[in-house]
Design a protein around this motif. Structure first.
Motif, PDB file in Angstrom:
ATOM      1  N   THR A  28       0.292  -1.062  -0.672  1.00 29.41           N
ATOM      2  CA  THR A  28       0.071   0.455  -0.208  1.00 29.41           C
ATOM      3  C   THR A  28       0.704   1.037   0.122  1.00 29.41           C
ATOM      4  OG1 THR A  28      -2.137  -1.207   1.077  1.00 29.41           O
ATOM      5  CG2 THR A  28      -2.076   1.330   1.335  1.00 29.41           C
ATOM      6  N   THR A  29       1.855   1.481   0.522  1.00 28.58           N
ATOM      7  CA  THR A  29       3.065   2.167   0.903  1.00 28.58           C
ATOM      8  C   THR A  29       3.535   2.565  -0.613  1.00 28.58           C
ATOM      9  OG1 THR A  29       3.136   1.840   3.195  1.00 28.58           O
ATOM     10  CG2 THR A  29       4.907   3.431   2.068  1.00 28.58           C
ATOM     11  N   LEU A  30       4.013   1.617  -1.398  1.00 30.98           N
ATOM     12  CA  LEU A  30       4.513   1.623  -2.358  1.00 30.98           C
ATOM     13  C   LEU A  30       3.121   2.598  -3.422  1.00 30.98           C
ATOM     14  CD1 LEU A  30       6.551  -1.524  -2.954  1.00 30.98           C
ATOM     15  CD2 LEU A  30       7.357   1.180  -2.675  1.00 30.98           C
ATOM     16  N   VAL A  49       6.042  10.892   3.253  1.00 35.93           N
ATOM     17  CA  VAL A  49       4.911  10.067   3.081  1.00 35.93           C
ATOM     18  C   VAL A  49       5.046   8.507   2.965  1.00 35.93           C
ATOM     19  CG1 VAL A  49       3.797   9.503   0.084  1.00 35.93           C
ATOM     20  CG2 VAL A  49       4.829  12.021   0.963  1.00 35.93           C
ATOM     21  N   ALA A  50       6.459   7.779   2.952  1.00 30.43           N
ATOM     22  CA  ALA A  50       6.418   6.731   3.656  1.00 30.43           C
ATOM     23  C   ALA A  50       6.278   6.403   4.451  1.00 30.43           C
ATOM     24  CB  ALA A  50       7.486   6.221   2.980  1.00 30.43           C
ATOM     25  N   GLU A  51       7.221   6.788   6.014  1.00 28.02           N
ATOM     26  CA  GLU A  51       6.883   6.825   7.154  1.00 28.02           C
ATOM     27  C   GLU A  51       5.398   7.008   7.298  1.00 28.02           C
ATOM     28  OE1 GLU A  51       9.218   8.091  10.968  1.00 28.02           O
ATOM     29  OE2 GLU A  51       9.826   9.434   9.099  1.00 28.02           O
ATOM     30  N   ASP A  52       4.864   8.490   6.898  1.00 25.69           N
ATOM     31  CA  ASP A  52       3.335   8.603   7.564  1.00 25.69           C
ATOM     32  C   ASP A  52       2.874   7.304   7.693  1.00 25.69           C
ATOM     33  OD1 ASP A  52       1.128  10.553   8.610  1.00 25.69           O
ATOM     34  OD2 ASP A  52      -0.157   9.928   6.818  1.00 25.69           O
ATOM     35  N   SER A  53       2.738   6.763   5.894  1.00 22.87           N
ATOM     36  CA  SER A  53       1.943   5.633   5.057  1.00 22.87           C
ATOM     37  C   SER A  53       2.573   4.770   6.460  1.00 22.87           C
ATOM     38  CB  SER A  53       2.181   5.298   4.162  1.00 22.87           C
ATOM     39  OG  SER A  53       1.536   3.581   3.973  1.00 22.87           O
ATOM     40  N   ILE A  54       3.357   3.891   6.539  1.00 20.94           N
ATOM     41  CA  ILE A  54       3.507   3.224   7.470  1.00 20.94           C
ATOM     42  C   ILE A  54       3.171   3.195   9.143  1.00 20.94           C
ATOM     43  CG2 ILE A  54       5.993   1.600   8.201  1.00 20.94           C
ATOM     44  CD1 ILE A  54       7.151   2.298   5.514  1.00 20.94           C
ATOM     45  N   ARG A  55       3.764   4.288   9.378  1.00 20.58           N
ATOM     46  CA  ARG A  55       3.136   4.422  10.597  1.00 20.58           C
ATOM     47  C   ARG A  55       1.294   4.158  10.795  1.00 20.58           C
ATOM     48  NH1 ARG A  55       7.101   4.808  14.053  1.00 20.58           N
ATOM     49  NH2 ARG A  55       9.446   5.136  13.195  1.00 20.58           N
ATOM     50  N   SER A  56       0.805   5.091  10.101  1.00 26.15           N
ATOM     51  CA  SER A  56      -0.314   5.219   9.570  1.00 26.15           C
ATOM     52  C   SER A  56      -1.250   3.840  10.209  1.00 26.15           C
ATOM     53  CB  SER A  56      -0.957   6.425   8.942  1.00 26.15           C
ATOM     54  OG  SER A  56      -0.697   7.660   8.945  1.00 26.15           O
ATOM     55  N   SER A  72      13.338   6.072   6.209  1.00 24.63           N
ATOM     56  CA  SER A  72      12.253   4.832   6.118  1.00 24.63           C
ATOM     57  C   SER A  72      12.291   4.570   4.945  1.00 24.63           C
ATOM     58  CB  SER A  72      10.951   5.698   6.446  1.00 24.63           C
ATOM     59  OG  SER A  72      11.125   6.379   7.932  1.00 24.63           O
ATOM     60  N   ILE A  73      13.010   5.187   3.840  1.00 28.04           N
ATOM     61  CA  ILE A  73      13.140   4.498   2.425  1.00 28.04           C
ATOM     62  C   ILE A  73      14.049   4.201   1.625  1.00 28.04           C
ATOM     63  CG2 ILE A  73      10.881   4.240   1.797  1.00 28.04           C
ATOM     64  CD1 ILE A  73      10.688   6.690   0.362  1.00 28.04           C
ATOM     65  N   CYS A  74      14.442   3.654   0.516  1.00 24.10           N
ATOM     66  CA  CYS A  74      15.839   4.155   0.147  1.00 24.10           C
ATOM     67  C   CYS A  74      14.837   4.437  -1.585  1.00 24.10           C
ATOM     68  CB  CYS A  74      16.122   2.683   0.187  1.00 24.10           C
ATOM     69  SG  CYS A  74      17.586   1.486   1.368  1.00 24.10           S
ATOM     70  N   LEU A 105       5.906  -5.194  11.200  1.00 20.67           N
ATOM     71  CA  LEU A 105       4.392  -5.083  11.986  1.00 20.67           C
ATOM     72  C   LEU A 105       4.474  -6.423  12.866  1.00 20.67           C
ATOM     73  CD1 LEU A 105       1.541  -4.054  12.165  1.00 20.67           C
ATOM     74  CD2 LEU A 105       0.520  -5.417  10.761  1.00 20.67           C
ATOM     75  N   ASP A 106       3.463  -6.093  13.744  1.00 20.37           N
ATOM     76  CA  ASP A 106       3.816  -6.976  14.637  1.00 20.37           C
ATOM     77  C   ASP A 106       5.033  -8.457  14.855  1.00 20.37           C
ATOM     78  OD1 ASP A 106       1.157  -5.931  15.721  1.00 20.37           O
ATOM     79  OD2 ASP A 106       0.445  -7.336  14.299  1.00 20.37           O
ATOM     80  N   GLY A 107       6.589  -7.991  15.050  1.00 18.94           N
ATOM     81  CA  GLY A 107       7.509  -8.615  15.012  1.00 18.94           C
ATOM     82  C   GLY A 107       7.841  -9.540  13.537  1.00 18.94           C
ATOM     83  N   TRP A 108       7.296  -8.947  11.818  1.00 14.81           N
ATOM     84  CA  TRP A 108       7.257  -9.802  10.961  1.00 14.81           C
ATOM     85  C   TRP A 108       7.239  -8.771   9.692  1.00 14.81           C
ATOM     86  CZ3 TRP A 108       7.793 -14.533  11.499  1.00 14.81           C
ATOM     87  CH2 TRP A 108       7.126 -15.469  11.802  1.00 14.81           C
TER      88      TRP A 108
END
Length: 273
Positions: A28-30, A49-56, A72-74, A105-108
């Motif tokens: 989804t973030t990509l 943008v990526a960090e917000d998407s991931i953390r959201s 947060s991304i390369c 997410l949850d360790g994975w």
């Protein structure tokens, strides 16, 4: 979860389901980032943008702080192959940008990458992007329960070689993934079939061809991260995390699980959703 064949991490179906949830955060973030790429945006803005998407989504960026990586991304532009650090660089019409994204997410972990054109790019660059993406899917499509890791490698290499004169980067490879972002085994993008660890249920792999318009040789810049093509040629990078079920391949970082690509390539789709 168990370990076999020289320390490979084998997941239960429930754990694979957890990886799918992490993979969907990445996928989804990509897609959000693909839509955000345009002339005038900086690579640092893409990182935000990526960090917000991931953390959201309740996840954490896998890359941030990994061995000291500062983002947060390369984001790798033009001759940058992989591991580009986001910063003040502003994208311009005609650039090509590779974005590598990981989330836990949850360790994975999930890990995937796309290459996107910024505005209009030369036809040879568009073809490079197409070949790199299809090589990724050809590799995944070659995976079968009971097969070997190098079956993937051979399929990637065979397709790229058939498509034209490209450089297949050999110094950077795919990998196992799960409770850590990088786990055994390595998944090279060249090689003979029938070698390496056996492909079994519960093994998750990240496949990631990196292809250039020139040679396979690369250099690392003074930032100790950014990998560039030695000859300055344009590069592309595509990646997905996948696993095998009894039915076939399930691409954990693809929004549709890989169904459209795998069906087009004439192989079974193994997704559970």
């Amino acid at each position: 979860m168990g370990f076999l064949d020289r320390g490979l991490e084998i997941k239960t179906p429930e754990q694979v389901g957890a990886m799918r949830r992490a993979g969907l955060v990445v996928g989804t973030t990509l897609e959000v980032l693909r839509a955000a790429v345009r002339p005038g945006i900086s690579t640092r803005e893409l990182d935000a943008v990526a960090e917000d998407s991931i953390r959201s989504a309740g996840a954490t960026p896998s890359f941030l702080g990994y061995h000291g990586f500062p983002a947060s991304i390369c984001v790798s532009v033009n001759d940058e192959v992989v591991h580009g650090i986001p910063g003040d660089r502003v994208l311009a019409d005609g650039d090509v940008v590779s974005i590598d994204c990981g989330a836990v997410l949850d360790g994975w972990h999930g890990d995937a990458a796309i290459t996107v054109a910024v505005g209009e790019v030369p036809a040879e660059v568009s073809e490079l992007m197409r070949v790199t993406e299809e090589a990724l899917w050809r590799g995944i499509a070659a995976a079968r329960l009971g097969g070997r890791v190098s079956d993937i490698s051979h399929a990637v290499e065979t397709f790229v070689r058939s498509a034209g004169t490209y450089g297949i980067v050999e110094d950077y490879v795919g990998h196992g993934i799960g409770t850590q972002m990088h786990l055994p085994p390595n998944v090279p993008n060249v090689g003979r079939p029938g070698r390496g660890p056996k492909l079994v249920r519960g093994l998750a792999l990240a496949v990631e061809p990196m292809i250039t318009l020139g040679t396979c040789e690369t250099d690392v810049l003074d930032d100790d991260w950014t990998v560039v093509s030695s000859d300055g040629s344009r590069a592309a990078h595509h990646e997905h995390t996948f696993t095998l079920t009894d039915r076939g391949a399930w691409v954990l970082t693809a929004i549709d699980g890989g169904e459209s690509w795998l069906t087009a390539l004439g192989v079974p789709f193994g997704g559970l959703d």
